[in-house]
Motif scaffolding. Sequence first.
Motif, PDB file in Angstrom:
ATOM      1  N   THR A   1      31.559  27.832  45.642  1.00  0.00           N
ATOM      2  CA  THR A   1      30.845  29.099  45.835  1.00  0.00           C
ATOM      3  C   THR A   1      31.791  30.272  46.085  1.00  0.00           C
ATOM      4  O   THR A   1      31.356  31.326  46.555  1.00  0.00           O
ATOM      5  N   ALA A   2      33.079  30.081  45.805  1.00  0.00           N
ATOM      6  CA  ALA A   2      34.056  31.148  46.052  1.00  0.00           C
ATOM      7  C   ALA A   2      33.676  32.403  45.293  1.00  0.00           C
ATOM      8  O   ALA A   2      33.163  32.350  44.175  1.00  0.00           O
ATOM      9  N   SER A   3      33.905  33.541  45.916  1.00  0.00           N
ATOM     10  CA  SER A   3      33.648  34.840  45.293  1.00  0.00           C
ATOM     11  C   SER A   3      34.661  35.830  45.826  1.00  0.00           C
ATOM     12  O   SER A   3      35.245  35.642  46.904  1.00  0.00           O
ATOM     13  N   TYR A   4      34.867  36.910  45.068  1.00  0.00           N
ATOM     14  CA  TYR A   4      35.772  37.952  45.542  1.00  0.00           C
ATOM     15  C   TYR A   4      35.234  38.581  46.821  1.00  0.00           C
ATOM     16  O   TYR A   4      36.010  38.944  47.718  1.00  0.00           O
ATOM     17  N   GLU A   5      33.930  38.699  46.929  1.00  0.00           N
ATOM     18  CA  GLU A   5      33.345  39.291  48.129  1.00  0.00           C
ATOM     19  C   GLU A   5      33.635  38.413  49.357  1.00  0.00           C
ATOM     20  O   GLU A   5      33.991  38.926  50.427  1.00  0.00           O
ATOM     21  N   ALA A   6      33.494  37.098  49.214  1.00  0.00           N
ATOM     22  CA  ALA A   6      33.777  36.199  50.331  1.00  0.00           C
ATOM     23  C   ALA A   6      35.256  36.219  50.692  1.00  0.00           C
ATOM     24  O   ALA A   6      35.621  36.202  51.878  1.00  0.00           O
TER      25      ALA A   6
ATOM     26  N   ALA B   1      43.515  31.665  48.946  1.00  0.00           N
ATOM     27  CA  ALA B   1      43.207  30.526  48.084  1.00  0.00           C
ATOM     28  C   ALA B   1      41.980  30.805  47.217  1.00  0.00           C
ATOM     29  O   ALA B   1      41.970  30.481  46.017  1.00  0.00           O
ATOM     30  N   GLN B   2      40.936  31.393  47.803  1.00  0.00           N
ATOM     31  CA  GLN B   2      39.753  31.736  47.013  1.00  0.00           C
ATOM     32  C   GLN B   2      40.109  32.704  45.894  1.00  0.00           C
ATOM     33  O   GLN B   2      39.692  32.542  44.742  1.00  0.00           O
ATOM     34  N   PHE B   3      40.862  33.740  46.236  1.00  0.00           N
ATOM     35  CA  PHE B   3      41.325  34.729  45.261  1.00  0.00           C
ATOM     36  C   PHE B   3      42.061  34.049  44.115  1.00  0.00           C
ATOM     37  O   PHE B   3      41.797  34.302  42.932  1.00  0.00           O
ATOM     38  N   GLY B   4      42.972  33.154  44.444  1.00  0.00           N
ATOM     39  CA  GLY B   4      43.751  32.463  43.428  1.00  0.00           C
ATOM     40  C   GLY B   4      42.905  31.549  42.563  1.00  0.00           C
ATOM     41  O   GLY B   4      43.095  31.491  41.336  1.00  0.00           O
ATOM     42  N   MET B   5      41.965  30.834  43.163  1.00  0.00           N
ATOM     43  CA  MET B   5      41.118  29.938  42.371  1.00  0.00           C
ATOM     44  C   MET B   5      40.238  30.712  41.402  1.00  0.00           C
ATOM     45  O   MET B   5      39.977  30.263  40.281  1.00  0.00           O
ATOM     46  N   LEU B   6      39.766  31.878  41.823  1.00  0.00           N
ATOM     47  CA  LEU B   6      38.957  32.703  40.934  1.00  0.00           C
ATOM     48  C   LEU B   6      39.790  33.221  39.764  1.00  0.00           C
ATOM     49  O   LEU B   6      39.353  33.188  38.604  1.00  0.00           O
TER      50      LEU B   6
ATOM     51  N   GLU C   1      47.138  45.534  51.392  1.00  0.00           N
ATOM     52  CA  GLU C   1      47.343  45.591  49.946  1.00  0.00           C
ATOM     53  C   GLU C   1      46.596  44.451  49.262  1.00  0.00           C
ATOM     54  O   GLU C   1      45.988  44.632  48.190  1.00  0.00           O
ATOM     55  N   PHE C   2      46.619  43.264  49.864  1.00  0.00           N
ATOM     56  CA  PHE C   2      45.912  42.124  49.282  1.00  0.00           C
ATOM     57  C   PHE C   2      44.417  42.424  49.144  1.00  0.00           C
ATOM     58  O   PHE C   2      43.804  42.115  48.115  1.00  0.00           O
ATOM     59  N   ALA C   3      43.842  43.034  50.179  1.00  0.00           N
ATOM     60  CA  ALA C   3      42.418  43.369  50.111  1.00  0.00           C
ATOM     61  C   ALA C   3      42.140  44.298  48.928  1.00  0.00           C
ATOM     62  O   ALA C   3      41.115  44.159  48.238  1.00  0.00           O
ATOM     63  N   GLU C   4      43.035  45.238  48.675  1.00  0.00           N
ATOM     64  CA  GLU C   4      42.859  46.129  47.533  1.00  0.00           C
ATOM     65  C   GLU C   4      42.974  45.370  46.209  1.00  0.00           C
ATOM     66  O   GLU C   4      42.259  45.674  45.245  1.00  0.00           O
ATOM     67  N   LEU C   5      43.850  44.387  46.154  1.00  0.00           N
ATOM     68  CA  LEU C   5      43.961  43.582  44.944  1.00  0.00           C
ATOM     69  C   LEU C   5      42.692  42.777  44.691  1.00  0.00           C
ATOM     70  O   LEU C   5      42.267  42.598  43.537  1.00  0.00           O
ATOM     71  N   VAL C   6      42.081  42.277  45.756  1.00  0.00           N
ATOM     72  CA  VAL C   6      40.823  41.542  45.597  1.00  0.00           C
ATOM     73  C   VAL C   6      39.753  42.466  45.020  1.00  0.00           C
ATOM     74  O   VAL C   6      39.014  42.087  44.099  1.00  0.00           O
TER      75      VAL C   6
ATOM     76  N   ALA D   1      40.516  43.041  41.340  1.00  0.00           N
ATOM     77  CA  ALA D   1      40.184  41.880  40.516  1.00  0.00           C
ATOM     78  C   ALA D   1      38.677  41.762  40.312  1.00  0.00           C
ATOM     79  O   ALA D   1      38.212  41.404  39.222  1.00  0.00           O
ATOM     80  N   ALA D   2      37.904  42.063  41.366  1.00  0.00           N
ATOM     81  CA  ALA D   2      36.447  42.013  41.246  1.00  0.00           C
ATOM     82  C   ALA D   2      35.959  43.021  40.213  1.00  0.00           C
ATOM     83  O   ALA D   2      35.082  42.713  39.384  1.00  0.00           O
ATOM     84  N   GLU D   3      36.512  44.219  40.234  1.00  0.00           N
ATOM     85  CA  GLU D   3      36.119  45.250  39.262  1.00  0.00           C
ATOM     86  C   GLU D   3      36.495  44.828  37.836  1.00  0.00           C
ATOM     87  O   GLU D   3      35.684  44.959  36.906  1.00  0.00           O
ATOM     88  N   LEU D   4      37.717  44.326  37.677  1.00  0.00           N
ATOM     89  CA  LEU D   4      38.158  43.912  36.346  1.00  0.00           C
ATOM     90  C   LEU D   4      37.358  42.714  35.844  1.00  0.00           C
ATOM     91  O   LEU D   4      37.051  42.609  34.652  1.00  0.00           O
ATOM     92  N   GLY D   5      37.024  41.794  36.759  1.00  0.00           N
ATOM     93  CA  GLY D   5      36.233  40.644  36.373  1.00  0.00           C
ATOM     94  C   GLY D   5      34.851  41.042  35.905  1.00  0.00           C
ATOM     95  O   GLY D   5      34.332  40.513  34.910  1.00  0.00           O
ATOM     96  N   ALA D   6      34.228  42.009  36.594  1.00  0.00           N
ATOM     97  CA  ALA D   6      32.912  42.485  36.188  1.00  0.00           C
ATOM     98  C   ALA D   6      32.978  43.175  34.839  1.00  0.00           C
ATOM     99  O   ALA D   6      32.105  43.001  33.981  1.00  0.00           O
ATOM    100  N   THR D   7      34.035  43.961  34.606  1.00  0.00           N
ATOM    101  CA  THR D   7      34.197  44.643  33.324  1.00  0.00           C
ATOM    102  C   THR D   7      34.411  43.642  32.203  1.00  0.00           C
ATOM    103  O   THR D   7      33.855  43.774  31.100  1.00  0.00           O
ATOM    104  N   ALA D   8      35.209  42.611  32.453  1.00  0.00           N
ATOM    105  CA  ALA D   8      35.484  41.603  31.430  1.00  0.00           C
ATOM    106  C   ALA D   8      34.215  40.860  31.036  1.00  0.00           C
ATOM    107  O   ALA D   8      34.021  40.496  29.877  1.00  0.00           O
ATOM    108  N   GLN D   9      33.314  40.625  31.991  1.00  0.00           N
ATOM    109  CA  GLN D   9      32.059  39.945  31.685  1.00  0.00           C
ATOM    110  C   GLN D   9      31.160  40.809  30.816  1.00  0.00           C
ATOM    111  O   GLN D   9      30.447  40.315  29.939  1.00  0.00           O
ATOM    112  N   ARG D  10      31.203  42.118  31.051  1.00  0.00           N
ATOM    113  CA  ARG D  10      30.364  43.021  30.266  1.00  0.00           C
ATOM    114  C   ARG D  10      30.950  43.296  28.896  1.00  0.00           C
ATOM    115  O   ARG D  10      30.219  43.512  27.936  1.00  0.00           O
TER     116      ARG D  10
END
Length: 538
Positions: A488-493, A474-479, A512-517, A520-529
Amino acid sequence: MNLNRLRPLWLLAGGLLLPACAPQYSSDEVVDQASVYEMPPAAPDQAETPPPVVNTESYARLPENRFEDVRQAPLSTFAIDVDPASYSNVRRFLTQNHQLPPPEAVRLEELINYFHYDYPQPQRPEAPATLNAEVARCPWNPAHRLVLVGVQGREVAKAALPPANLVFLIDVSGSMSDENKLPLLKASLRELVRELRPQDYVSMVVYAGAAGLVLPPTSGSRPAEILAALDNLEAGGSTAGGEGLRLAYQVARQQARPGTTTRIVLATDGDFNVGESSDEAMEQLVTQERQSGVFLSVLGFGQGNLQDSKMEVLADKGNGNYAYIDNLNEGRRVLVQQFGGTLFTLAKDVKVQVEFNPAQVQHYRLLGYENRLLAAEAFNDDTKDAGEMGAGQQVTALYEIVPTNARPAVDPLKYQTTAPGYTPAPSSAELLTVKLRYQEPQGSPSRLISLPVSGTDSGIEQASDNLRFAAAVAQFGMLLRQSSYRGTASYEAALRLAESGQNRDADGSRREFAELVRRAAELGATAQREPTADGQRY
C-alpha cells in the motif's frame, strides 16, 4: 561505506539518540549487462537542428530480492559495501531532467544510506562499531514487521587521522566539456583543497587520448600550486581510461609512505571508449593493485553517457566508494564533509548476517543490497572480500518480515511436508539475531559482534526517527523502482513519515527529500495521464 555524511573533513561529530516508544537494540548493551536507459527525445524544432545526441547511460538490471522461507533459508548475509551514488542520480532525474528515473537506476540501500541516523558510539575501546536494531509494524503492509539494522563506526578525532596520499585521476576527454562535468569537478575539488593539511599530498593525472601527470605530489601547505594545476585543466579528445589508471597507480605507489592512506580518486562520466582492451582487464588491474594498499574511489559526473554500472564495479573492486556528483553541494558533501571517513579504516571485510527464528518468522525480505549478497558460508570465511568500515561511517539495512501468526505467502503442501527434516529449536521470544564479523585493518582472524532482537507489535508511529525516516525512504524507492512488494506504499504515506522525522536535519537533506517525494508524485501523476507514444512511461 556511506555513510556518515554530515561531518567536515576533520570534524566527526556525534549525535544524540532520540527517545522512542518502539524497542531499540544496540550491541553495546550485549556482551561479548546492463540495460541502457534512453531519455525521451526532445520535440523537433522548426529551424534546422543538429543531429540528436545518442543517450548511452547504462545501469545494471538487478532483480529485487524476494521473500525467503525461513525454514529453507534461515540466514541472510551481505557485505556492508554501500555507495551513495544512486540517491544523487535519482535527484538529478527529478530536479534537472524533470522526469522519473529508470527503475534500474534506483538502488534502495543507497537511497536509505544517503542519510545520517542517530546510532550510539562504541563504549568499549576495542570495538570498532556498534550494532543496532529496531522493530515496528511495516507501514506498507501492517500484517508484516519492519526491522532496521544499523552499524555505527567509531568516530576518530582530527589528530588521529593519518596523512592522505591522494591521486586524482581526471577525465579531460571531449565528453567532459559540459558544465555539469569538468567545470563542476573543478569547483568541487577547490572545496577539498581548502581543507588539506600540510601532511596531506595531492597529485593529478589526466587522460584523454594519452595520459599525463599534470601535478606531481604536492603538499596541502601549497594550495596555490594545486589550484593552478586544477584551473589549467581543459576537456578535449577521446578517452583512454586504462592508460591513465596505470599511470595513477604508478604515481600512488611512488608517493606511498608508512602510516599514510593512499587512494586514487577517478573522476569521469564513465565513457571509457579507447585504451584498455576490455572492462574485465581494467577490473583485473584494480583488483591486483588493491592488494598493495592503493584503493580506488570513483566520482561520476554528467548525463547522457553515464556508465553507472561500470563505475560502481571499479569502486567495488578497488575497495573504494562510488559517488555521483550532480551539483556543487553534493561535491562539497562527498569531497569535504564525508571524506574523512575514507582516510581511516576501522575494520575491513565487514559482513552482516541475520539469523531468523522460525518459531517467530515465516518469511523475510532484505530491501536492496542485491549486488552485495554473500553465501551463508562466506560469513565465517576470512578470505572472502567484503566492505571496509571507515571512521564514523554508518550502514543501515531494512528487512520486511512475515510473522508466524500472519497469513502465509504460500499454502501448506498437500502431499509432502513443507520442509523435510526441519526441527525447530526450543521456543524463544527472540525474533532474530544480528551478527557482525570484521577483521582489523592490518589483517587478523575475524571478530564477532552479535545482537539478539525481540519482536514487537508497536506501530510505525511509535518508532524512533531512525526507523520512521528509513521507512519513508524505502517507500519512495520502491515506488520509483516499481517494486512488486510495495503493497500500500504511496508518495503521500512516504511524505507523512518523512516529515514526522525531521527533528534532526542539520544539513537540510531531509527537507530536500520531502521535496523530492512531492516532485516524484507530480511526475508520476503526469506520466499516468500522458504515456509516451510507445506506451512506455519511463
